[in-house]
Design a protein around this motif. Structure first.
Motif, PDB file in Angstrom:
ATOM      1  N   ASN A 119       0.819  -1.221   0.000  1.00  0.00           N
ATOM      2  CA  ASN A 119       0.000   0.000   0.000  1.00  0.00           C
ATOM      3  C   ASN A 119       0.848   1.265   0.000  1.00  0.00           C
ATOM      4  O   ASN A 119       0.322   2.354  -0.227  1.00  0.00           O
ATOM      5  CB  ASN A 119      -0.930   0.023   1.211  1.00  0.00           C
ATOM      6  CG  ASN A 119      -2.039  -0.983   1.103  1.00  0.00           C
ATOM      7  OD1 ASN A 119      -2.545  -1.246   0.027  1.00  0.00           O
ATOM      8  ND2 ASN A 119      -2.412  -1.562   2.234  1.00  0.00           N
ATOM      9  N   SER A 120       2.143   1.133   0.290  1.00  0.00           N
ATOM     10  CA  SER A 120       3.052   2.284   0.297  1.00  0.00           C
ATOM     11  C   SER A 120       3.952   2.327  -0.933  1.00  0.00           C
ATOM     12  O   SER A 120       4.715   3.274  -1.093  1.00  0.00           O
ATOM     13  CB  SER A 120       3.925   2.260   1.555  1.00  0.00           C
ATOM     14  OG  SER A 120       3.131   2.456   2.699  1.00  0.00           O
ATOM     15  N   LEU A 178       4.335   2.864  -4.718  1.00  0.00           N
ATOM     16  CA  LEU A 178       3.516   3.507  -5.745  1.00  0.00           C
ATOM     17  C   LEU A 178       3.271   2.632  -6.965  1.00  0.00           C
ATOM     18  O   LEU A 178       2.182   2.692  -7.550  1.00  0.00           O
ATOM     19  CB  LEU A 178       4.132   4.845  -6.152  1.00  0.00           C
ATOM     20  CG  LEU A 178       4.076   5.922  -5.068  1.00  0.00           C
ATOM     21  CD1 LEU A 178       4.725   7.209  -5.563  1.00  0.00           C
ATOM     22  CD2 LEU A 178       2.660   6.179  -4.607  1.00  0.00           C
ATOM     23  N   VAL A 238       0.452   0.479  -5.960  1.00  0.00           N
ATOM     24  CA  VAL A 238      -0.768   1.281  -5.801  1.00  0.00           C
ATOM     25  C   VAL A 238      -1.369   1.594  -7.169  1.00  0.00           C
ATOM     26  O   VAL A 238      -2.583   1.463  -7.373  1.00  0.00           O
ATOM     27  CB  VAL A 238      -0.478   2.581  -5.010  1.00  0.00           C
ATOM     28  CG1 VAL A 238      -1.684   3.504  -5.012  1.00  0.00           C
ATOM     29  CG2 VAL A 238      -0.056   2.247  -3.587  1.00  0.00           C
ATOM     30  N   GLY A 285      -4.674   1.603  -1.991  1.00  0.00           N
ATOM     31  CA  GLY A 285      -3.551   1.979  -1.145  1.00  0.00           C
ATOM     32  C   GLY A 285      -4.029   2.621   0.144  1.00  0.00           C
ATOM     33  O   GLY A 285      -5.213   2.592   0.476  1.00  0.00           O
ATOM     34  N   SER A 321      -0.342   7.196   0.019  1.00  0.00           N
ATOM     35  CA  SER A 321       0.010   6.793  -1.352  1.00  0.00           C
ATOM     36  C   SER A 321      -1.061   7.243  -2.344  1.00  0.00           C
ATOM     37  O   SER A 321      -0.743   7.675  -3.459  1.00  0.00           O
ATOM     38  CB  SER A 321       0.256   5.286  -1.438  1.00  0.00           C
ATOM     39  OG  SER A 321      -0.871   4.563  -1.001  1.00  0.00           O
ATOM     40  N   VAL A 340       6.246   8.119   4.122  1.00  0.00           N
ATOM     41  CA  VAL A 340       6.266   6.877   3.336  1.00  0.00           C
ATOM     42  C   VAL A 340       7.220   5.877   3.984  1.00  0.00           C
ATOM     43  O   VAL A 340       6.872   4.705   4.195  1.00  0.00           O
ATOM     44  CB  VAL A 340       6.671   7.141   1.865  1.00  0.00           C
ATOM     45  CG1 VAL A 340       6.968   5.834   1.128  1.00  0.00           C
ATOM     46  CG2 VAL A 340       5.585   7.929   1.134  1.00  0.00           C
TER      47      VAL A 340
END
Length: 162
Positions: free
Chosen positions: A44-45, A47, A50, A56, A60, A141
């Motif tokens: 989920n972090s 990109l 995501v 996400g 994100s 992040v």
């Protein structure tokens, strides 16, 4: 390009309409949404994940939205509330407003942001509404990735101890 097509001559379009169109395309057409069911998954972090999976955590998703908005010339700022991240923008009708991209792009007032913060039992500070610097975004992040790693290790150790 799809968003540009819907906005036409965007110089005459109010920012609230621009934000609405971006959200509709990203949520309804492309299916971006918050991953509440697997919130602490490290993917989920990341990109690339995501964008591929279209799901996400708030930070994100805000990064993706803000990149799309930047390409379209729509001023949106990542705003870090305690425990949650939203996008800030100046609405012609409401003044300062915020978008909760994790929850489908719901538009929030300052009072709504205060409610979010109070849910974490944190005293309100107007500085919470300040845009995050790029460095602060990256720190968050990395903190999220670190937290996911430690949670996975803790879950592994408790699983292995049985």
């Amino acid at each position: 390009e799809r968003i540009r097509g819907e906005l036409g001559d965007s110089s005459t379009v109010p920012i609230s309409r621009k934000v609405h169109v971006v959200n509709n395309v990203l949520v309804k057409d492309y299916g971006f949404c918050g991953n509440a069911g697997d919130y602490y998954n490290y993917r989920n972090s990341l990109l690339d994940h995501v964008i591929e999976l279209r799901t996400g955590i708030p930070l994100s998703l805000c990064i993706v939205y803000s990149c799309v908005c930047r390409r379209l010339g729509i001023p949106m700022q990542i705003t870090g509330l305690p425990g949650h991240v939203v996008l800030g923008f100046d609405d012609e009708l409401r003044g300062r407003a915020f978008m909760d991209v994790f929850h489908g792009g719901r538009v929030l007032s300052i009072a709504d942001c205060q409610d979010i913060v109070s849910a974490y039992q944190v005293p309100w500070n107007d500085d919470f509404l300040s845009p995050l610097s790029t460095k602060s975004v990256m720190q968050r992040v990395l903190n999220n990735l670190s937290n996911c790693h430690f949670q996975a290790m803790a879950a592994n150790s408790s699983f292995n101890s049985d």
